[in-house]
Motif scaffolding. Structure first.
Motif, short mmCIF file in Angstrom:
data_model
loop_
_atom_site.label_atom_id
_atom_site.label_comp_id
_atom_site.label_asym_id
_atom_site.label_seq_id
_atom_site.Cartn_x
_atom_site.Cartn_y
_atom_site.Cartn_z
N GLU A 13 0.83 -1.20 0.00
CA GLU A 13 0.00 0.00 0.00
C GLU A 13 0.87 1.26 0.00
N ASP A 14 1.96 1.22 0.76
CA ASP A 14 2.86 2.36 0.84
C ASP A 14 3.46 2.68 -0.53
N THR A 15 3.90 1.66 -1.24
CA THR A 15 4.48 1.86 -2.57
C THR A 15 3.43 2.38 -3.53
N ALA A 16 2.24 1.84 -3.47
CA ALA A 16 1.16 2.29 -4.35
C ALA A 16 0.82 3.76 -4.10
N VAL A 17 0.78 4.15 -2.84
CA VAL A 17 0.47 5.55 -2.50
C VAL A 17 1.59 6.46 -2.98
N ARG A 18 2.85 6.07 -2.79
CA ARG A 18 3.96 6.90 -3.26
C ARG A 18 3.93 7.07 -4.78
N ARG A 19 3.63 6.00 -5.48
CA ARG A 19 3.55 6.09 -6.95
C ARG A 19 2.42 7.01 -7.38
N TRP A 20 1.28 6.90 -6.68
CA TRP A 20 0.13 7.75 -7.01
C TRP A 20 0.46 9.22 -6.74
N ARG A 21 1.09 9.50 -5.59
CA ARG A 21 1.47 10.89 -5.26
C ARG A 21 2.45 11.44 -6.29
N GLN A 24 0.60 12.30 -9.41
CA GLN A 24 -0.17 13.53 -9.21
C GLN A 24 0.73 14.76 -9.35
N LEU A 25 1.91 14.70 -8.74
CA LEU A 25 2.85 15.82 -8.79
C LEU A 25 3.39 16.03 -10.20
N LEU A 26 3.65 14.95 -10.91
CA LEU A 26 4.08 15.08 -12.32
C LEU A 26 2.97 15.73 -13.14
N GLY A 27 1.73 15.35 -12.86
CA GLY A 27 0.59 15.93 -13.57
C GLY A 27 0.41 17.42 -13.30
N VAL A 43 4.58 16.28 2.54
CA VAL A 43 3.91 17.49 2.08
C VAL A 43 2.41 17.24 1.91
N ASP A 44 1.65 18.30 2.05
CA ASP A 44 0.20 18.25 1.90
C ASP A 44 -0.11 18.41 0.41
N LEU A 45 -0.52 17.33 -0.23
CA LEU A 45 -0.80 17.37 -1.66
C LEU A 45 -1.95 18.32 -1.99
N GLY A 46 -2.91 18.41 -1.10
CA GLY A 46 -4.02 19.36 -1.30
C GLY A 46 -3.53 20.79 -1.34
N LEU A 47 -2.60 21.12 -0.45
CA LEU A 47 -2.02 22.46 -0.44
C LEU A 47 -1.25 22.72 -1.73
N VAL A 48 -0.49 21.72 -2.16
CA VAL A 48 0.26 21.85 -3.41
C VAL A 48 -0.70 22.13 -4.57
N THR A 60 8.19 28.20 -6.33
CA THR A 60 7.70 28.80 -5.09
C THR A 60 6.90 27.79 -4.28
N VAL A 61 6.07 27.02 -4.96
CA VAL A 61 5.29 25.97 -4.28
C VAL A 61 6.25 25.01 -3.58
N ARG A 62 7.28 24.59 -4.29
CA ARG A 62 8.24 23.65 -3.72
C ARG A 62 8.90 24.23 -2.47
N ARG A 63 9.28 25.52 -2.54
CA ARG A 63 9.92 26.15 -1.38
C ARG A 63 8.95 26.29 -0.20
N ILE A 64 7.69 26.53 -0.49
CA ILE A 64 6.70 26.70 0.58
C ILE A 64 6.47 25.38 1.31
N VAL A 65 6.31 24.30 0.56
CA VAL A 65 5.91 23.04 1.19
C VAL A 65 7.07 22.20 1.73
#
Length: 66
Positions: A13-21, A24-27, A43-48, A60-65
């Protein structure tokens, strides 16, 4: 099974979640290196998403989170 073909272990599950995150970030437009760094950090993906949607530059997003 065909000779020379390796059987894959099921994803944890951990690997699946990391791949999904990471996907999402690549998208959202982050480079693979940035997405990997953000995936490894708590990091909070919702905030990103909200920051990107508000027009905040990715650097800037990267520096904030982080």
């Amino acid at each position: 099974m065909e000779p020379g073909v390796k059987k894959r272990k099921p994803l944890t599950e951990d690997t699946a979640v990391r791949r999904w995150r990471r996907a999402q970030l690549l998208g959202l437009g982050f480079t693979p290196k940035e997405a990997e760094a953000l995936t490894k950090a708590p990091v909070d993906l919702g905030l990103v998403r909200n920051l990107v949607a508000s027009g905040c530059p990715l650097e800037t997003v990267r520096r904030i989170v982080l």
